[in-house]
Scaffold this motif. Structure first.
Motif, PDB file in Angstrom:
ATOM      1  N   UNK A 192      57.243 107.815  -6.682  1.00  0.00           N
ATOM      2  CA  UNK A 192      56.323 106.763  -7.104  1.00  0.00           C
ATOM      3  C   UNK A 192      56.663 106.382  -8.538  1.00  0.00           C
ATOM      4  N   UNK A 193      56.239 105.214  -8.943  1.00  0.00           N
ATOM      5  CA  UNK A 193      56.437 104.774 -10.313  1.00  0.00           C
ATOM      6  C   UNK A 193      55.125 104.940 -11.067  1.00  0.00           C
ATOM      7  N   UNK A 194      55.242 105.361 -12.344  1.00  0.00           N
ATOM      8  CA  UNK A 194      54.053 105.623 -13.139  1.00  0.00           C
ATOM      9  C   UNK A 194      54.367 105.439 -14.618  1.00  0.00           C
ATOM     10  N   UNK A 195      53.343 105.078 -15.391  1.00  0.00           N
ATOM     11  CA  UNK A 195      53.467 104.937 -16.840  1.00  0.00           C
ATOM     12  C   UNK A 195      52.471 105.878 -17.510  1.00  0.00           C
ATOM     13  N   UNK A 196      52.974 106.834 -18.276  1.00  0.00           N
ATOM     14  CA  UNK A 196      52.110 107.744 -19.022  1.00  0.00           C
ATOM     15  C   UNK A 196      51.557 107.022 -20.238  1.00  0.00           C
ATOM     16  N   UNK A 197      50.244 107.159 -20.461  1.00  0.00           N
ATOM     17  CA  UNK A 197      49.629 106.446 -21.579  1.00  0.00           C
ATOM     18  C   UNK A 197      49.149 107.364 -22.701  1.00  0.00           C
ATOM     19  N   UNK A 198      49.032 108.672 -22.438  1.00  0.00           N
ATOM     20  CA  UNK A 198      48.623 109.620 -23.486  1.00  0.00           C
ATOM     21  C   UNK A 198      49.444 110.900 -23.384  1.00  0.00           C
ATOM     22  N   UNK A 199      49.501 111.610 -24.501  1.00  0.00           N
ATOM     23  CA  UNK A 199      50.197 112.901 -24.519  1.00  0.00           C
ATOM     24  C   UNK A 199      49.459 113.900 -23.625  1.00  0.00           C
ATOM     25  N   UNK A 200      48.140 113.846 -23.641  1.00  0.00           N
ATOM     26  CA  UNK A 200      47.351 114.756 -22.810  1.00  0.00           C
ATOM     27  C   UNK A 200      47.680 114.570 -21.326  1.00  0.00           C
ATOM     28  N   UNK A 201      47.915 113.324 -20.940  1.00  0.00           N
ATOM     29  CA  UNK A 201      48.281 113.021 -19.558  1.00  0.00           C
ATOM     30  C   UNK A 201      49.636 113.643 -19.203  1.00  0.00           C
ATOM     31  N   UNK A 202      50.570 113.600 -20.139  1.00  0.00           N
ATOM     32  CA  UNK A 202      51.884 114.221 -19.919  1.00  0.00           C
ATOM     33  C   UNK A 202      51.750 115.729 -19.778  1.00  0.00           C
ATOM     34  N   UNK A 203      50.950 116.341 -20.647  1.00  0.00           N
ATOM     35  CA  UNK A 203      50.759 117.793 -20.607  1.00  0.00           C
ATOM     36  C   UNK A 203      50.124 118.208 -19.280  1.00  0.00           C
ATOM     37  N   UNK A 204      49.110 117.467 -18.833  1.00  0.00           N
ATOM     38  CA  UNK A 204      48.462 117.776 -17.556  1.00  0.00           C
ATOM     39  C   UNK A 204      49.450 117.630 -16.403  1.00  0.00           C
ATOM     40  N   UNK A 205      50.296 116.604 -16.440  1.00  0.00           N
ATOM     41  CA  UNK A 205      51.313 116.403 -15.401  1.00  0.00           C
ATOM     42  C   UNK A 205      52.258 117.596 -15.329  1.00  0.00           C
ATOM     43  N   UNK A 206      52.777 118.013 -16.478  1.00  0.00           N
ATOM     44  CA  UNK A 206      53.732 119.128 -16.508  1.00  0.00           C
ATOM     45  C   UNK A 206      53.063 120.417 -16.030  1.00  0.00           C
ATOM     46  N   UNK A 207      51.820 120.642 -16.426  1.00  0.00           N
ATOM     47  CA  UNK A 207      51.104 121.846 -15.958  1.00  0.00           C
ATOM     48  C   UNK A 207      50.983 121.862 -14.441  1.00  0.00           C
ATOM     49  N   UNK A 208      50.671 120.716 -13.851  1.00  0.00           N
ATOM     50  CA  UNK A 208      50.574 120.636 -12.388  1.00  0.00           C
ATOM     51  C   UNK A 208      51.947 120.784 -11.741  1.00  0.00           C
ATOM     52  N   UNK A 209      52.972 120.174 -12.337  1.00  0.00           N
ATOM     53  CA  UNK A 209      54.325 120.246 -11.785  1.00  0.00           C
ATOM     54  C   UNK A 209      54.857 121.680 -11.805  1.00  0.00           C
ATOM     55  N   UNK A 210      54.507 122.438 -12.851  1.00  0.00           N
ATOM     56  CA  UNK A 210      54.968 123.823 -12.957  1.00  0.00           C
ATOM     57  C   UNK A 210      54.453 124.698 -11.821  1.00  0.00           C
ATOM     58  N   UNK A 211      53.326 124.333 -11.247  1.00  0.00           N
ATOM     59  CA  UNK A 211      52.770 125.141 -10.156  1.00  0.00           C
ATOM     60  C   UNK A 211      53.406 124.818  -8.797  1.00  0.00           C
TER      61      UNK A 211
END
Length: 73
Positions: free
Chosen positions: A4-23
């Protein structure tokens, strides 16, 4: 493999994404132009920057990339 295509708008959003991806027990990639970045790497994801549309690729047929972004959390 799902994407999917997505645009990150905040650093917090990036951190949450990586935390979910790590699992995840499969690979998650972030593609931007000619770059392919490990979605489980916070430094790599932040290197792309905010406000840029990226392609999120989940190397799993049973998992949807929408589950990794904040809207589905």
């Amino acid at each position: 493999m799902k994407n999917m295509f997505y645009t990150f708008s905040t650093v917090e959003e990036m951190v949450a994404f990586v935390n979910k991806a790590e699992s995840c027990d499969f690979d998650v990639d972030i593609c931007y132009n000619h770059l392919v970045i490990d979605g489980k790497s916070l430094m790599g994801v932040m290197n792309v920057g905010l406000g840029k549309t990226v392609e999120i690729v989940c190397h799993s047929t049973a998992f949807s990339p929408e589950l990794l972004i904040g809207k589905a959390a």
